[in-house]
Enzyme design. Structure first.
Site, short mmCIF file in Angstrom:
data_model
loop_
_atom_site.label_atom_id
_atom_site.label_comp_id
_atom_site.label_asym_id
_atom_site.label_seq_id
_atom_site.Cartn_x
_atom_site.Cartn_y
_atom_site.Cartn_z
N LYS A 1 -0.65 -0.32 -9.75
CA LYS A 1 0.76 0.01 -9.99
C LYS A 1 0.94 0.26 -11.48
CE LYS A 1 2.51 -2.76 -6.18
NZ LYS A 1 2.86 -4.14 -5.83
N ASP B 1 1.72 3.98 -1.35
CA ASP B 1 2.80 3.07 -0.97
C ASP B 1 4.02 3.41 -1.82
OD1 ASP B 1 4.32 0.91 -0.15
OD2 ASP B 1 3.29 -0.52 -1.44
N THR C 1 7.76 -0.01 4.24
CA THR C 1 7.68 -1.48 4.21
C THR C 1 8.63 -2.13 5.21
OG1 THR C 1 7.07 -1.40 1.89
CG2 THR C 1 7.85 -3.52 2.74
N ASP D 1 -3.79 -7.04 -5.40
CA ASP D 1 -2.62 -6.41 -6.02
C ASP D 1 -2.23 -7.21 -7.28
OD1 ASP D 1 -0.27 -5.21 -6.76
OD2 ASP D 1 0.82 -5.58 -4.90
N GLU E 1 -3.18 -7.27 1.87
CA GLU E 1 -2.98 -7.24 0.42
C GLU E 1 -2.69 -8.64 -0.11
OE1 GLU E 1 0.06 -4.84 -2.10
OE2 GLU E 1 -0.41 -3.64 -0.36
N ASP F 1 0.98 -7.39 3.66
CA ASP F 1 1.03 -7.82 2.27
C ASP F 1 1.60 -9.23 2.23
OD1 ASP F 1 1.17 -8.16 -0.43
OD2 ASP F 1 2.39 -6.38 -0.83
N LYS G 1 5.44 -7.19 5.37
CA LYS G 1 5.46 -8.29 4.41
C LYS G 1 5.36 -9.62 5.15
CE LYS G 1 6.16 -6.11 0.44
NZ LYS G 1 5.22 -6.23 -0.70
N ILE H 1 10.19 -1.86 -6.78
CA ILE H 1 11.41 -1.18 -6.32
C ILE H 1 11.83 -0.26 -7.47
CG2 ILE H 1 13.80 -1.47 -5.61
CD1 ILE H 1 11.85 -2.38 -3.50
N SER I 1 4.09 0.77 -5.84
CA SER I 1 5.16 0.72 -6.85
C SER I 1 5.96 -0.56 -6.69
CB SER I 1 6.10 1.91 -6.67
OG SER I 1 6.98 1.68 -5.58
N LYS J 1 3.81 -1.12 6.25
CA LYS J 1 3.33 -2.21 5.40
C LYS J 1 4.20 -3.41 5.69
CE LYS J 1 2.88 -3.35 0.53
NZ LYS J 1 2.32 -2.85 -0.72
MG MG Z 1 1.57 -5.90 -2.88
#
Ligand code: MG
Length: 366
Positions: A267, A320, A134, A243, A218, A190, A161, A297, A295, A159
């Site tokens: 998740k 991920d 990420t 998500d 996402e 995402d 953000k 953190i 997941s 990924k």
């Molecule tokens: Mg997400």
């Protein structure tokens, strides 16, 4: 094999670099670790407090497990685990992370009793996974520098953000990253609910026109805005992944029936564990929709459970699982192993976790 005890303790580990999304900034990985004893076996689970997504805090997770779940589950027999899982899921509304921690510890026990690694107990489709890494949302140049570093570190899927401020800034971020990494990485985005449907359609079409080659986006819109999610999915060529809109199998069904997304991110902390996650994946697979497993953190306890689930199923095609790599140190002995971007499993039964350290003190040796 009756459940005889459910113990909990909290852990906290600093992150190497703050994790920034449209929803929050996290500097420490905190979690409740669960230890369930049944017969001669011990099973492990984990639940991190993700208040902005599941609404659960460390205290609420601990209380839900100790005061609601434990009195119902202690004494139940794991040979009837369908009943155990039903009792767990019906024990209270919500509290999906608390349920997930207990669920994964039960699967750990079931697989140990069957003398199989958990991914084999669940289906054993593959024995290695490639995780993405990420890139936190920051200024474009900082994000591009981070992206280049992660590729040097051995990752080939990033990924990124977005969704924290304006779509113009997001477009600058992605352009800068693509310019610096060239074609050395798959880039997925995402937005963590940060855009409106209109903004998402505008931004994603712009990325398509400029050839930024985005693998998927996402959760572009608010979790509850299923109609908005469907509009985005209909309007763009880039695959859209749900998500935060999908916690439960019922949520998945809604998204599938309305074709509101092309993909689903499962998740354990949203679904309430592996038992419910398998139902979401089965619904998605039946509709020709692939899943990712991601997941929060989390430490390597929760990630190990999620990785075992992800490896076991053919329809789970994206992974991920970078969270443990962001932690300053590792509290877990055993479990899923990382070599750069690749994750592999040991031959140990269940989750393969030997013990979890609590602030330098070893707890729960088994
Ligand atoms: Mg997400």
């Amino acid at each position: 094999m009756k459940i005889t005890n459910i113990e909990t303790f909290s852990v906290s580990v600093p992150l190497k670099k703050p994790f920034k999304t449209a929803l929050s900034t996290v500097t420490n990985a905190e979690a409740i670790i669960v230890k369930i004893t049944a017969g001669e076996y011990v099973g492990y689970g984990e639940a991190p407090p993700t208040v902005v997504i599941t609404g659960e805090s460390l205290a609420s997770i601990d209380s839900a497990i100790q005061h609601v779940v434990k009195p119902k589950l202690v004494g139940m027999d794991l040979t009837e685990y369908e009943s155990v899982m039903y009792t767990l899921q019906k024990s209270m509304i919500g509290n999906t992370s608390a349920k997930a921690a207990v669920d994964m510890a039960i699967y750990d026990l079931l697989a140990k009793r069957s003398q199989l690694p958990l991914y084999q107990f669940l289906g054993g489709y593959r024995n290695a996974l490639e995780t993405d890494y990420t890139v936190s949302v920051n200024e474009p140049v900082e994000m591009a520098t981070d992206a280049v570093q992660y590729i040097k570190d051995g990752f080939s899927i990033l990924k990124v953000k977005v969704g924290k401020d304006t779509i113009q800034n997001d477009l600058s971020r992605i352009k800068e990253i693509r310019k610096r990494v060239q074609n050395d990485a798959v880039i997925r985005l995402d937005a963590n609910q940060g855009w409106t449907a209109k903004e998402a359609i505008y931004a994603i079409r712009k990325m398509e026109d400029e050839g930024l080659n985005i693998e998927l986006v996402e959760q572009p819109v608010h979790a509850k805005d299923i109609e908005g999610l469907r509009k985005v999915t209909d309007a763009v060529y880039t695959p859209i992944m749900a998500d935060e809109s999908v916690f439960s199998p019922e949520d998945a069904l809604k998204v599938i029936i309305t074709r509101a997304s092309d993909l689903i991110n499962i998740k354990l902390m949203k679904s309430g564990g592996i038992h419910q996650a398998l139902k979401i994946n089965a619904l998605a697979e039946s509709a020709g929709m692939e899943c990712m497993v991601g997941s929060m953190i989390e430490s390597r306890v929760g990630i190990t459970a999620a990785a075992h689930l992800a490896a076991s199923q053919r329809n789970i095609t994206r992974f991920d699982f970078d969270a443990p790599l962001m932690l300053d140190y590792d509290l877990v002995n055993g479990g899923v192993q990382y070599t750069k971007n690749m994750m592999t499993f040991t031959e140990d039964y269940g989750l393969g976790i030997h013990y979890v350290e609590k602030g330098g003190i070893t707890v729960g040796m088994d």
